[in-house]
Design a protein around this motif. Structure first.
Motif, PDB file in Angstrom:
ATOM      1  N   HIS C 165       2.447  -0.490   3.948  1.00  0.00           N
ATOM      2  CA  HIS C 165       3.614  -0.428   3.058  1.00  0.00           C
ATOM      3  C   HIS C 165       4.473  -1.682   3.190  1.00  0.00           C
ATOM      4  N   TYR C 166       4.606  -2.159   4.412  1.00  0.00           N
ATOM      5  CA  TYR C 166       5.393  -3.379   4.620  1.00  0.00           C
ATOM      6  C   TYR C 166       4.711  -4.546   3.907  1.00  0.00           C
ATOM      7  N   ALA C 168       2.817  -4.364   1.372  1.00  0.00           N
ATOM      8  CA  ALA C 168       2.971  -4.196  -0.074  1.00  0.00           C
ATOM      9  C   ALA C 168       4.349  -4.652  -0.533  1.00  0.00           C
ATOM     10  N   VAL C 169       5.373  -4.354   0.270  1.00  0.00           N
ATOM     11  CA  VAL C 169       6.730  -4.777  -0.089  1.00  0.00           C
ATOM     12  C   VAL C 169       6.822  -6.304  -0.130  1.00  0.00           C
ATOM     13  N   THR C 172       4.988  -7.551  -3.249  1.00  0.00           N
ATOM     14  CA  THR C 172       5.714  -7.313  -4.500  1.00  0.00           C
ATOM     15  C   THR C 172       6.781  -8.377  -4.707  1.00  0.00           C
ATOM     16  N   LEU C 173       7.562  -8.583  -3.654  1.00  0.00           N
ATOM     17  CA  LEU C 173       8.655  -9.545  -3.737  1.00  0.00           C
ATOM     18  C   LEU C 173       8.094 -10.955  -3.967  1.00  0.00           C
TER      19      LEU C 173
END
Lengths: 446, 489, 446, 489
Positions: C165-166, C168-169, C172-173
C-alpha cells in the motif's frame, strides 16, 4: 508500580534525609510482633491488560439491561443519559476535587451545588434543598429523624405504599435509636386508610408517590390530617421523572420531600452510587441534615459560593449534630444537575409523557391477557399486575429467555402473601418491540 | 470571566435533549397531572457543555496539583478504574434483576469483601454502607445489636477528644452516651486513661488508628484488651487505614469493627464531596450481626442474602441500612485498584505515603512547629501554629497564601486538640521533585511570615477565581437558592 | 435541535436587526432556481437514543478484534493503550482546540508538539522531527518528494519489502507528478539485491524495516551505497514498537525516517485516523513538510512555544510550498506522545521484548506443523508462513470459527503468485491460549 | 505556574505502564538488536496525568468559549459522536480483517458516502482522503486522470487570488501550472474574468464557494459553464460547505469535484490540529476515476474495492492515496452528527451559521469596516483594518487584545486580498446572548482603539499563559527539539 512515582533511589534519599535506616523505623509505634513479615495471601500486582481481563470476565457474566427487553424498576430506573453528562463529570476538576472546603478554589463545585439545590427545590416544589444525600432510602431515614427533632415526638407512620426497603431502613435506624415506627401493611390496591393511623403522637407520616406499586397518591388530605395533629408529612419519590407529569409534593402540602435522584444522570449500576434529594420549608432549614452551599461575596464584592450553616454539622456540633453524615453524593448530584439542565422544563415534561404513555400502553396490553389483572387505576411509568401463579418463577423463566420482566413483589416482601404480584416498569428506553415481546412471552408462559 | 447561573442563562422552552413527540394518547394520572410550571431552565448542549467546562476550571483538583489535605487522602485516581466501572456488565445491571442474571456482580462484591477481610484480618464485612460515616453507623449498630443480644446494658461509648466529629455524632445518633477520653501530651491515647474511664456502663470505645494526629497509637493493643475485658467492643475508625495496609492488620491489634473509606484507601474519586463507600469489617465476635443485604460466598459461589428469610444458622442481621446492595460503582473501582496494586503494591503504597509524610516533616520541622515530636508520623504530619506566633498571620491566612503559590492548603484547625493545627498528607502519589518543590514553597512562606510580610497572607488569595469569601455573611443571612430577581422596572 | 442554541424568537429578533424579512434574503447571491425548496431525501433528525440504536446495530455486525484470537497486522497493530491516554485526549482543551495559531493561548498543544517532536526524533534516532503527518503511507509519499527536492533527481527506488500500500501511494503521487518510480518485486524471503537497483539517477531508496514480510533489514550497507551515488536513504517503520528492541534507522544511516505511529496510543479503528512520524537530519529541515513547533520566549523572557518555519508552508508559499498539507494528526500525536511518556524507555523496551518473544514462540509452534514453513530468520512481532494451500481461504475458514489468523499476502498483492503466504502478527495482547488456538486451528484445517 | 518538559521531569527507568517480566527466551533479531539508549523519559501515571492536565489548561477551546476563527468552523463537538466512535465494533476492528467480518463498518462508510453525495448532488465520493488538503489532492488527481484519459493536454489550472494557499500548492504538487484570476472589487470572481483567462491549455478551475471572503459567488454557474465549455473541470474547495448544506447543492451549480472537511461541516473535533477527514465528491464526469480503495454499494450490500483486480466495468481508479480505507474514526463521528441533525437539522445549522454571521455584521458594521458591503455574508463576515487607521493598533494587536477579553481572536490577515483582514465565523453553536456579549466586547475594543488607548493593544495579551511570543526569534534560530543542557558544573 505504575501509580508510584518514587523510585528506589528516591526512597533511599528520603530515608537518609529523615535520618532512619529503613521504612520500618517509621512504624516503630507498631508492636514488632504485629508488623507483618511477608505479603498477605493475596495476588501480586497486575498491569492494566490483566486487570481488564479479570474484570471483563466478571462483567461478561451479567445480563446487561440494555441488551434485552427490560421492565425492572421498583426504585431504580433505566433512562437514557446524554453522552455529555458522563463526559463532563469525568472532567479532572470535578472528578478529582474534594469537598469544597477552600471556596476560593472550588467555585466550580460550589456553584454546581447551589444550582443543584435550586433545581431540586423547584422540582420537588419546596423552598430549600440540601446539596444531596447518599440516596433516597437513607434520605428517608434522615427525614424521619428530622421530623422527630422538629416535633419533639418519636413515632413515625409509614404508608403501605412506601418501598419496603425504605421502610426497612427507617425501622433499622429507629429501632437502634429507640424510636417507634408504625408500618402499615403493603397496599397493592391503594385502598388503605392512612388517615386513621395518624394520631397526636405521630411525628410524621411517610408517604411515597407514586407508590412502590405504582399508584399516584393525592397528598393534600394526608397533609391536612397530619398538620391538624401537629405532625409532618414526609413525601417520598423514587422516580423523579414522574415530576415532569404530576403535581410536585410541595404543592400538595408536604413538609419534607425526599427523592431518589438516580433516574437523572446516573446509571443503574447494580444499586449505587445514587443520589438522594432532600428538600423542606425554609423555616426548617437549620434542622435539615446534609451539606449546604450558600451565596456570599468575596473581598472585592463579587458573587461567590461557600459551604454554609455548618454549625449543624458533626464536625462542629459533634454528638449534637443534625446527623452523622459527612459527605454527600457530589459527583452523582453533578450528573443529576447536568442532565436536568439539558432536559430543561420542556424536555422533562416530554420525557415524562413518553414514559407515561409507554407504560399505559403496556398496562393495557398486559391487562388484555386472560388471567392477568392490572391493579392500577392511576400510574406513572410503573404498575402492578396479578398473575395466575408465582411471579418470581415467571420472572426466572422469562430471564432465561432473555426478557427481564420486572420485580416480583415477593422479592421485596417475602412471606407477605403477595407472591402473585409483579411490578412492571417502562421507560423511554423500552421500544414497542420490547413491549410486544413481553406481552407475548407472558401470554405464552401462563 | 464570570459564569452566570443556569437560571440566568437558561430558558424553560430550550432543551439539550431531543425526544420524539409523544402521541396524543390519554393519560392515567387521575387528578394529579401537573398544573403549574416548575421553573427549570434548559440549555442547548453547546451551552451546557460550556457552562460546566467553565465552572470546572474554577476548581482545584488532584490531577492539577498536589492536594495535601490531611485525613482526606487525595491520592491519584487511576482512569482504568473509571473505565472498569463503566463496563456495561457492571454499570447497566439493575439491583433487582434476578440474581441468576448477575453472578459476576455478586462475585465481584464477594471478592472485594475477601480482600478487605484479608487486609484487615477480620472475619466478615458489611458492604452496603454508603460512605465512611455510614460505615461507622453500621459498625456501631452491630455493636449495639451484639450488646443487646448478649443482654448487656452498656450505653456508654468512649471517644477520645481527638476523634473526628463523626464518631460522637454516630454514637449519639443511635442512642449511645458519649464519654470523652483525654488525649495525652504526646498526641496519643493512654491505656491507663482508657482503663480509668471504663466502668460497667461502657459498651464500646471508638478510636482512630493511626490517629487524627497522624500517629500510630502505641498502646492500641492494651486499649483493645481493656475494653474487651470490660465486655465491650472496640470500634476503630478506619479513615487512616491507608497508612498501614499490608503492614499491620487491625484484627491483630484487637479491633471488632472498622469502616474503610474506599475513596481514601482504595482511591475511588472524591468527586467534589462524594460518592464514597464505607464497607465495615467485623471481628468474629460481631460477624453474626452484619446488616442486610450481604453476599455470602460458599464454595466459590456468591449468594445474595437480602431478607431475614434468606439467612443461615448463626446469621442474625440487625436490619437494613440502605435500599440496595451498596456502592457497586465504587466496588468496581476499588477492585481494579486492588488488582492493579496487589499485595505488594498496596504495602508499597502505605510505605510511600508514610515515607513522604515523614520526608516533608524532615524538610520542614526546623521552620514549622511540631506539637508531637516524640512519635514518627504515619501518612500525615501535624504541625501547629506556634511558628506563626507574633507574625499577625493566622493558620487560615497561611493556608490562603498557599493558594497563591498554586497549592491546595493542608487541612486546617483539625484535629481540635492542637491549636491552629495544620495537617499535611502528601500521599504516595507525589514524586520526590514535587515534594521538594512543595517543601521549598512552604519554607518561603514561613520566612515571609516571620519576616513581617503579613500583607501577603492576610490579603490572600489574590490569584484565585475569588478573593477571600465572606463565610460569616453566608451563614448569617443564608441564601441557599436562586430566586428570580424582582423585575427592574 | 439539541445542538442549536438559537430559538425561533432569537431568529426573528436577529433577522429584524439585520433588516431582512427572512433567512433566504441572506442567500440572495444563490440563483433562485438552485435554492432547494424542501428537504433532501434524507431522514429527519433523531435523539441520542435513536442514533445509538442505529450505530449500535452497525457496530454489532463487525467481529471485534479483542473478542477473538487475533493475529492481523501488516501495518496496523493491536496494542493495549492505557486508559489514561483516552481520558486525557478527551480533555475539552485538547479535543476542541484548533491548530495553535494563537500561541499565547495554545501553549498546551504547542508544548505537547515540541515534546512529541523530540520523542519522535529520539525514537527514530534522528535529529529533528515534524509535528506529525496523516499516517505512515502518506508520510512516505512526502519523503520521496522531499528527497526529490533535496537531490534534484526524480527517481525513487522502492524495496521489495515495502508495504504494497505504501508503494502504491508513492506510485500514485509520483505518476501524477511525472516522477519515476522503480518498485522491486515482492521479497518474502529477504533475498533481493537492492544495491544493484541504486544508480546515479536515484533520488532515494525506500526501505522498510521490519519489512512487510517481517524481516529485519540491515540498513547500513544500503545507506552507504545510496550516499555513494548521491541518493538518500528513506527508512520506513510500520511498527514503532519494534524500535524498543532494534537499532533505530537513524543509527544506521537513514536520511529520512518515516513511521506509522498508530501502535502507540491509537486504536486499530478500521484504518484511521493514524499518525505519521517524520524525521530527518537538521540540515534538511527547511525542506521537511508538515508543521513544526519551536521554542522561543515571550515579552517577559519566559520560555514558550510557537509554530515556526511556516515560510515552507502552503499558506505563505502557495504553489511553491514544500507540500500541500495543512493539518497534522494533532490528537493522534497527542495520544502517541502520552502513551510513549507513560511507557518511557524502560517500558518500551519491555513491551518490545514481550512482543518479540510471543512472536518467536508462535513462529516456532507454527513451524512445527507439517506443511507449514516459516520464511523468517529474523523477525520482530510479525512473520510470514507458507501454507500448503490458499492463505485467503484459510483465513476465511478460521474467521468463521472465530479466529482472525492474519493477512493473506494476496490481499495486499493480488496476482503476484504469493497466494500461499500468510502474514502473522503477535502483540502483547495475544495470550498463550490464543496462540495455541491458532496452532490447533491451522493444524486441523490443512 | 510553569510546567516543565517531560525530558526535564521524566526518568528513563520510570514507567507508568506495568508489564509482566519477559522470559529469558532467545531473541531472533539477528545483528540488529538495539545497542544504545534512545533517550525517552518515563513518568509514573500520576505524574503523566498531571503533566497533560496542566498543559491542557493552557489551551483555549470551543468548550470554554466562543472561537470565531473564520474559515475554520469551530462549532460544537457533540460528545455522543465521541462515544459512538469508541464502540468496539468500530474502534477495535482491523482494516485488513476479512471483509466478511466487517459488514457493519463497510455499510457505515457507504452510508456516510450516500449522505455526502445526496447533500452535494454529486454522483460518487472518494472516502479515503485524510484531510481537506488531501481531498483537494484526490480531486485534482481525478481531474488530471480524466484529462489524460480523454487525451487532453491541458496543464493549466485557474486559481483566484483569494484562494486558500492549499489550492495552488495542490495543483503544483501534481504538476499543474497555476494561473491566477483576479478578484473583483466586490470580493467575488467574475465569469468574464474567468472566460478571459481560459485558453486551450486550461484544464480546470479551483474555486472556493462560498468564497474566502464569506460571499456566495453569484456567477458560479456561469463560471462552471465557461470551464465546461472549454473542456475543463470545476474543482470546488468545500471548506465553506457548512454555509449551504441543505440550501443549495454544489452539483447543481456545476461542480465536478469538491472535498468536504468533515471536521468543519460535520463537526469532528479539531484536536489541536487534526486529524481531519477530506472525502471528495465527484460528478458523473469524474466518478469513474475515484481512487482506491472505495466502497461500492449494490442492492444495499457494501463491498470494499481495494485493488484494480476488484474493479467493475467503468471503474478506472487512478491509484491509491493512503494505506487503508480512510479516517473511519471521523466517519463514525460525522455519521452520528448527520443522523442527529437529519435533513432538517443540517439545513437549520447552515441557516443559523449564516444568520449569526450576518447578525454580528449588523451589530458591528457601524464601527468596523466592511471591505465588501455589497453582498450578504454567508457563515462568516469579513472586516478589514481601515477602522484602525491612525490608531497605531494593528490587526495583530487587536487580535491579541481580544485574548485579554477572554476570546480567541478571529482569523487575521486572511484572505490576502484584503488589507488587515479579520474574518469572523461564529458558527451556529452560539446563543444570541453569547453573540451579543461578543459584539459588545468588540465594540468596546474598537472604541478603546479609536479613543487612543493603544497601549491596551500593543501590550496584549496580559491575561494569558504567555505574553506576546517572539515568533521571529523562533524562525531565525529554530529550536525544534529538547536537548540535554550542558552540565552546569
Amino acid at each position: 508500580m505504575r501509580y508510584h512515582p518514587l523510585t528506589d533511589a528516591d526512597r533511599a534519599d528520603m530515608l537518609a534525609r529523615i535520618g532512619v535506616s529503613g521504612i520500618d523505623a517509621l512504624y516503630a509505634d507498631v508492636p514488632a510482633d504485629e508488623l507483618l513479615a511477608g505479603f498477605l495471601d493475596l495476588p501480586k500486582g497486575r498491569g492494566e491488560l490483566e486487570v481488564e481481563r479479570v474484570m471483563g470476565r466478571l462483567a461478561a457474566k451479567n445480563l446487561v439491561a440494555g441488551s434485552v427487553p427490560f421492565f425492572v424498576g421498583a426504585g431504580a430506573y433505566r433512562h437514557h443519559v446524554p453522552a455529555s453528562v458522563d463526559h463532563l463529570i469525568q472532567r479532572s476538576e470535578f472528578l478529582t476535587s474534594y469537598t469544597p472546603y477552600q471556596p476560593e478554589i472550588t467555585q466550580g463545585t460550589l456553584q454546581v451545588l447551589f444550582e443543584f439545590q435550586t433545581q431540586v427545590a423547584n422540582l420537588l416544589g419546596m423552598e430549600v434543598a440540601n446539596a444531596s444525600m447518599y440516596d433516597g432510602s437513607t434520605g428517608t431515614g434522615e427525614a424521619v429523624l428530622m421530623a422527630h427533632r422538629l416535633t419533639g415526638r418519636r413515632k413515625a407512620v409509614l404508608a403501605g405504599g412506601l418501598h419496603p426497603h425504605y421502610a426497612a431502613v427507617v425501622r433499622t435506624l429507629s429501632e437502634m435509636a429507640g424510636d417507634a415506627v408504625v408500618t402499615l401493611p403493603p397496599d397493592p390496591t391503594a385502598t388503605e386508610d392512612l388517615l386513621a393511623a395518624i394520631d397526636a403522637e405521630t411525628s410524621c407520616v411517610v408517604v411515597q408517590t407514586p407508590t412502590v406499586f405504582g399508584h399516584l397518591v393525592d397528598l393534600a388530605a394526608i397533609a391536612d390530617k397530619a398538620h391538624a395533629v401537629g405532625a409532618l408529612l414526609v413525601a417520598v419519590v423514587t422516580e423523579v421523572v414522574a415530576l415532569g407529569a404530576i403535581e410536585p409534593p410541595g404543592a400538595q402540602g408536604a413538609d419534607i420531600v425526599v427523592a431518589e435522584g438516580q433516574s437523572l444522570g446516573n446509571p443503574l449500576g447494580f444499586g449505587g452510587p445514587y443520589v438522594g434529594l432532600f428538600a423542606t420549608r425554609k423555616k426548617f432549614v437549620r434542622q435539615m441534615p446534609g451539606r449546604l452551599a450558600g451565596e456570599t461575596v468575596d473581598a472585592e464584592g463579587r458573587r461567590g459560593f461557600v459551604l454554609t450553616l455548618s454549625t449543624r454539622e458533626q464536625h462542629i456540633r459533634r454528638e449534637k449534630a443534625t446527623s452523622n453524615i459527612c459527605t454527600n453524593a457530589g459527583l452523582c448530584a453533578l450528573a443529576f444537575s447536568i442532565h436536568l439542565t439539558l432536559l430543561g422544563e420542556a424536555g422533562l415534561s416530554r420525557l415524562a409523557t413518553l414514559n407515561h404513555q409507554a407504560a399505559v400502553a403496556l398496562a393495557d396490553a398486559l391487562g388484555g391477557i386472560a388471567g392477568v389483572e392490572v391493579l392500577n387505576d392511576t400510574l406513572f411509568n410503573e404498575f402492578t399486575i396479578r398473575l395466575p401463579g408465582d411471579a418470581a418463577a415467571l420472572v426466572e423463566r422469562l430471564a432465561a429467555k432473555g426478557i427481564l420482566a420486572g420485580v416480583p413483589v415477593s422479592r421485596l416482601l417475602p412471606g407477605a402473601g403477595l407472591d402473585d404480584l409483579l411490578l412492571v416498569a417502562v421507560t423511554e428506553t423500552v421500544t414497542p418491540e420490547d413491549r410486544a415481546a413481553l406481552v407475548a412471552a407472558i401470554r405464552a408462559a401462563i | 470571566l464570570e459564569e452566570a447561573l443556569i437560571f440566568e442563562i437558561g430558558r424553560p422552552d430550550t432543551s439539550g435533549v431531543d425526544l420524539p413527540a409523544p402521541s396524543a394518547a390519554k393519560a392515567r394520572l387521575g387528578s394529579l397531572a401537573r398544573k403549574a410550571p416548575l421553573g427549570l431552565p434548559g440549555l442547548s448542549e453547546p451551552e451546557a457543555v460550556r457552562h460546566y467546562v467553565r465552572l470546572s476550571r474554577r476548581n482545584y483538583s488532584i490531577d492539577a496539583g498536589l492536594y495535601p489535605l490531611g485525613s482526606c487522602t487525595m491520592k491519584h485516581n487511576p482512569r482504568l478504574n473509571e473505565k472498569m466501572a463503566r463496563l456495561a456488565g457492571f454499570s447497566d445491571v439493575h439491583p433487582l434483576q434476578p440474581t441468576s442474571t448477575v453472578p459476576g456482580a455478586l462475585e465481584l462484591i464477594g471478592e472485594v469483601g475477601r480482600w478487605l477481610t484479608e487486609l484487615t484480618g477480620m472475619a466478615a464485612v458489611a458492604m452496603s454502607p454508603k460512605a465512611g460515616a455510614h460505615g461507622e453507623l453500621a459498625g456501631m449498630m452491630a455493636i449495639k445489636a451484639a450488646l443487646k443480644a448478649r443482654g448487656l446494658d452498656k450505653p456508654v461509648v468512649l471517644v477520645p477528644e481527638s476523634a473526628h466529629g463523626t464518631n460522637p455524632a454516630t454514637a449519639a445518633a443511635i442512642g449511645f452516651e458519649v464519654r470523652a477520653v483525654p488525649a495525652r501530651a504526646d498526641g496519643t491515647v493512654g491505656a491507663a486513661d482508657v482503663r480509668a474511664a471504663i466502668d460497667e456502663r461502657v459498651g464500646a470505645i471508638m478510636l482512630t488508628n493511626p490517629n487524627t494526629c497522624g500517629i500510630f497509637e502505641p498502646e492500641v493493643a492494651e486499649i483493645a484488651a481493656a475494653i474487651h475485658e470490660a465486655g465491650g467492643y472496640f470500634y476503630c475508625d478506619g479513615a487512616n487505614f491507608n497508612a498501614i495496609v499490608g503492614k499491620v492488620r487491625p484484627g491483630d491489634f484487637g479491633v471488632d469493627a472498622m469502616h474503610i473509606n474506599l475513596h481514601k484507601t482504595f482511591s475511588t474519586p472524591h468527586g467534589g464531596g462524594g460518592p464514597g463507600a464505607g464497607p465495615v469489617v467485623l471481628s468474629e465476635r460481631l460477624a453474626a450481626f452484619a446488616p442486610l443485604p450481604f453476599v455470602r460466598v460458599t464454595d466459590g459461589e456468591a449468594v445474595l442474602v437480602e431478607n431475614p428469610e434468606d439467612t443461615a444458622d448463626g446469621e442474625t442481621p440487625y436490619g437494613r441500612l440502605t435500599a440496595f446492595h451498596g456502592q457497586m460503582g465504587m466496588f468496581t473501582r476499588a477492585y481494579a485498584y486492588m488488582l492493579s496494586h496487589g499485595a505488594d503494591g498496596l504495602r508499597q503504597a502505605s510505605e510511600d505515603a508514610v515515607l513522604s509524610a515523614n520526608y516533608l516533616r524532615a524538610c520542614l520541622s526546623d521552620v514549622m512547629t511540631l506539637p508531637f515530636p516524640d512519635h514518627p508520623s504515619m501518612h500525615e504530619v501535624l504541625f501547629d501554629d506556634r511558628f506563626l506566633d507574633g507574625t499577625g498571620v493566622t493558620t487560615l491566612d497561611f493556608a490562603k497564601a498557599m493558594i497563591d503559590e498554586g497549592y491546595h492548603p493542608m487541612t486546617m484547625y483539625f484535629p481540635l486538640v492542637v491549636h491552629g493545627a495544620m495537617l499535611i498528607e502528601p500521599t504516595e502519589s507525589e514524586s520526590k521533585a514535587a515534594l521538594d518543590l512543595f517543601a521549598a514553597t512552604l519554607r518561603d512562606l514561613v520566612f515571609a511570615a516571620t519576616g513581617g510580610d503579613s500583607e501577603r497572607f492576610t490579603g490572600a488569595p489574590r490569584f484565585a477565581p475569588r478573593r477571600r469569601l465572606d463565610e460569616t455573611r453566608a451563614a448569617r443571612s443564608p441564601k441557599l437558592r436562586w430566586d428570580k430577581p424582582a423585575a427592574a422596572e
